[in-house]
Write a protein that holds these residues in place. Structure first.
Motif, PDB file in Angstrom:
ATOM      1  N   LYS A  29      -8.577   1.418   8.242  1.00 32.20           N
ATOM      2  CA  LYS A  29      -9.383   0.276   7.684  1.00 32.20           C
ATOM      3  C   LYS A  29      -8.282  -0.797   7.118  1.00 32.20           C
ATOM      4  O   LYS A  29      -7.601  -0.406   6.361  1.00 32.20           O
ATOM      5  N   ASP A  30      -8.805  -1.830   7.363  1.00 31.86           N
ATOM      6  CA  ASP A  30      -8.177  -3.276   6.924  1.00 31.86           C
ATOM      7  C   ASP A  30      -6.648  -3.021   7.193  1.00 31.86           C
ATOM      8  O   ASP A  30      -5.761  -3.439   6.102  1.00 31.86           O
ATOM      9  N   GLY A  31      -6.098  -2.296   8.211  1.00 32.42           N
ATOM     10  CA  GLY A  31      -4.581  -2.488   8.346  1.00 32.42           C
ATOM     11  C   GLY A  31      -3.919  -1.355   7.645  1.00 32.42           C
ATOM     12  O   GLY A  31      -2.668  -1.360   7.511  1.00 32.42           O
ATOM     13  N   LYS A  32      -4.581  -0.499   7.075  1.00 26.06           N
ATOM     14  CA  LYS A  32      -4.009   0.611   6.314  1.00 26.06           C
ATOM     15  C   LYS A  32      -4.664   1.895   6.798  1.00 26.06           C
ATOM     16  O   LYS A  32      -5.968   2.176   7.345  1.00 26.06           O
ATOM     17  N   VAL A  33      -3.857   2.925   6.649  1.00 25.49           N
ATOM     18  CA  VAL A  33      -4.151   4.176   6.946  1.00 25.49           C
ATOM     19  C   VAL A  33      -4.717   4.901   5.513  1.00 25.49           C
ATOM     20  O   VAL A  33      -4.055   5.015   4.691  1.00 25.49           O
ATOM     21  N   HIS A  34      -5.983   5.216   5.628  1.00 19.48           N
ATOM     22  CA  HIS A  34      -6.437   5.937   4.430  1.00 19.48           C
ATOM     23  C   HIS A  34      -6.435   7.646   4.672  1.00 19.48           C
ATOM     24  O   HIS A  34      -7.153   7.877   5.573  1.00 19.48           O
ATOM     25  N   LEU A  35      -6.016   8.161   3.768  1.00 16.45           N
ATOM     26  CA  LEU A  35      -5.791   9.684   3.991  1.00 16.45           C
ATOM     27  C   LEU A  35      -6.710  10.236   2.746  1.00 16.45           C
ATOM     28  O   LEU A  35      -6.542  10.023   1.710  1.00 16.45           O
ATOM     29  N   PHE A  36      -7.336  11.211   3.304  1.00 15.94           N
ATOM     30  CA  PHE A  36      -8.317  12.008   2.560  1.00 15.94           C
ATOM     31  C   PHE A  36      -7.926  13.488   2.605  1.00 15.94           C
ATOM     32  O   PHE A  36      -7.543  14.247   3.633  1.00 15.94           O
ATOM     33  N   TYR A  37      -7.595  14.199   1.567  1.00 20.24           N
ATOM     34  CA  TYR A  37      -7.005  15.565   1.394  1.00 20.24           C
ATOM     35  C   TYR A  37      -7.547  16.451   0.223  1.00 20.24           C
ATOM     36  O   TYR A  37      -8.114  15.817  -0.583  1.00 20.24           O
ATOM     37  N   GLN A  38      -7.230  17.535   0.138  1.00 21.71           N
ATOM     38  CA  GLN A  38      -7.853  18.408  -0.858  1.00 21.71           C
ATOM     39  C   GLN A  38      -6.613  18.853  -1.872  1.00 21.71           C
ATOM     40  O   GLN A  38      -5.603  19.202  -1.193  1.00 21.71           O
ATOM     41  N   THR A  39      -6.848  19.086  -2.915  1.00 25.47           N
ATOM     42  CA  THR A  39      -6.017  19.841  -3.793  1.00 25.47           C
ATOM     43  C   THR A  39      -6.166  21.308  -3.445  1.00 25.47           C
ATOM     44  O   THR A  39      -7.228  21.799  -2.932  1.00 25.47           O
TER      45      THR A  39
END
Length: 327
Positions: free
Chosen positions: A106-116
């Motif tokens: 999104k918007d030229g960036k990689v957005h990473l979602f992760y869990q503790t």
């Protein structure tokens, strides 16, 4: 050499050649750097700046502090992969481990979602972003989401999948019942102009959106991965706990919140005895290559009840609104 030995030698050569050809055509990837044996889980792929990037879970290093982490590999063809980096722990909330990456561009960036990981019912979803896909800046509001403990959830949130649909970003997550026994899917939502911070997320439905009901799903539905086809969302999910065996099912939704199963049987079952994935085919990621229009289902598997873990993929075709495995 006798004629019998020549025949045996030729048979062995043909067998080894056929296995080598199979693995050359099929993606088979695993990182051995932490355990000295192949061990990678939870694949998620994006296309960023002309290359495919795959984020995946890597296990703790024996006899060293820290826990699970996230590896990064790249590919030009979705078959051959090379590890190019690791997302190292950077914050106090990551010290016990973090894993199960989901990503979007999104918007030229990689957005990473992760869990503790390693915190029981306190595990929650975090967010980070990167301009190169390798080095990540954490969201200052991490962890960004976990449901409140309630009569249906113990408050844990793992296996994040974030997907834009209509006027929302939906965050799909797995949680457990108050007793911590049954794993199921939930969903939160945020507006399309979100920066993915904590205050933007609210539960879209204060109950499970998909929980185990079929025999093969055991006590677990987790690892949701989403794709849109002709105005509908399809969820590829893992049914049953690891090596039970875990297998992959499919559900569909018109609104992203209310779901029904497409099939009663596994879409991608575990392999037969002797095959590389006989212990399970699990934790799916459905990926569409926008340039070719082809769809691939990434997944994890093994044949030794989790001593090793490999990542692979299979092409998925679509017919009359339903997915099917390419023959």
């Amino acid at each position: 050499m006798t004629k019998k030995l020549r025949i045996i030698g030729l048979a062995c050569l043909l067998y080894c050649s056929s296995i080598g050809l199979l693995w050359a055509q099929q993606m088979m990837f695993a990182d051995s750097s932490r355990l000295g044996r192949p061990f990678s889980k939870d694949p998620h792929v994006v296309k960023f700046e002309g290359r495919f990037l795959m984020y995946f879970s890597i296990p703790p290093v024996p006899d060293q502090p820290g826990g699970w982490g996230i590896g990064i590999a790249e590919s030009s063809d979705l078959i051959h992969w090379e590890k190019i980096g690791t997302v190292a722990a950077a914050e106090e909330y990551e010290k016990n481990g973090f894993c199960a990456p989901g990503a979007l561009v999104k918007d030229g960036k990689v957005h990473l979602f992760y869990q503790t990981y390693g915190n029981g019912s306190k595990d929650a979803i975090c967010h980070a972003y990167s301009t190169d896909g390798i080095h990540f800046t954490r969201n200052a509001t991490n962890p960004i989401f976990a449901p409140k403990a309630s009569n249906w959830s113990n408050g844990r949130a793992i296996d994040a999948e974030v997907y834009a649909f209509k006027d929302h970003y939906f965050l799909y997550f797995a949680t457990r019942d108050p007793q911590g026994e049954i794993q199921m899917q939930g969903v939160a939502e945020a507006p399309l102009n979100t920066d993915f911070s904590r205050d933007d997320w609210t539960l879209a439905k204060n109950e499970s959106i998909l929980k185990p009901e079929l025999g093969w799903e055991g006590k677990c539905v987790e690892g949701a991965s989403i794709i849109e086809r002709k105005g509908k969302l399809y969820m590829f999910y893992a049914g049953s706990y690891n090596n039970a065996p875990q297998q992959i099912g499919v559900a569909v939704s018109e609104d992203g919140i209310n779901w029904r199963r497409v099939f009663d049987q596994p879409f991608l079952p575990n392999g037969k005895e002797g095959e590389w994935n006989s212990s399970e085919s699990g934790h799916p990621h459905i990926f569409e290559d926008k340039e070719t229009g082809k769809t691939y289902l990434f997944y994890q598997g093994n044949n030794d009840h989790g001593h090793t873990w490999w990542l692979s993929n299979v092409e998925v075709k679509w017919k009359k609104g339903k997915p099917r495995l390419k023959n």
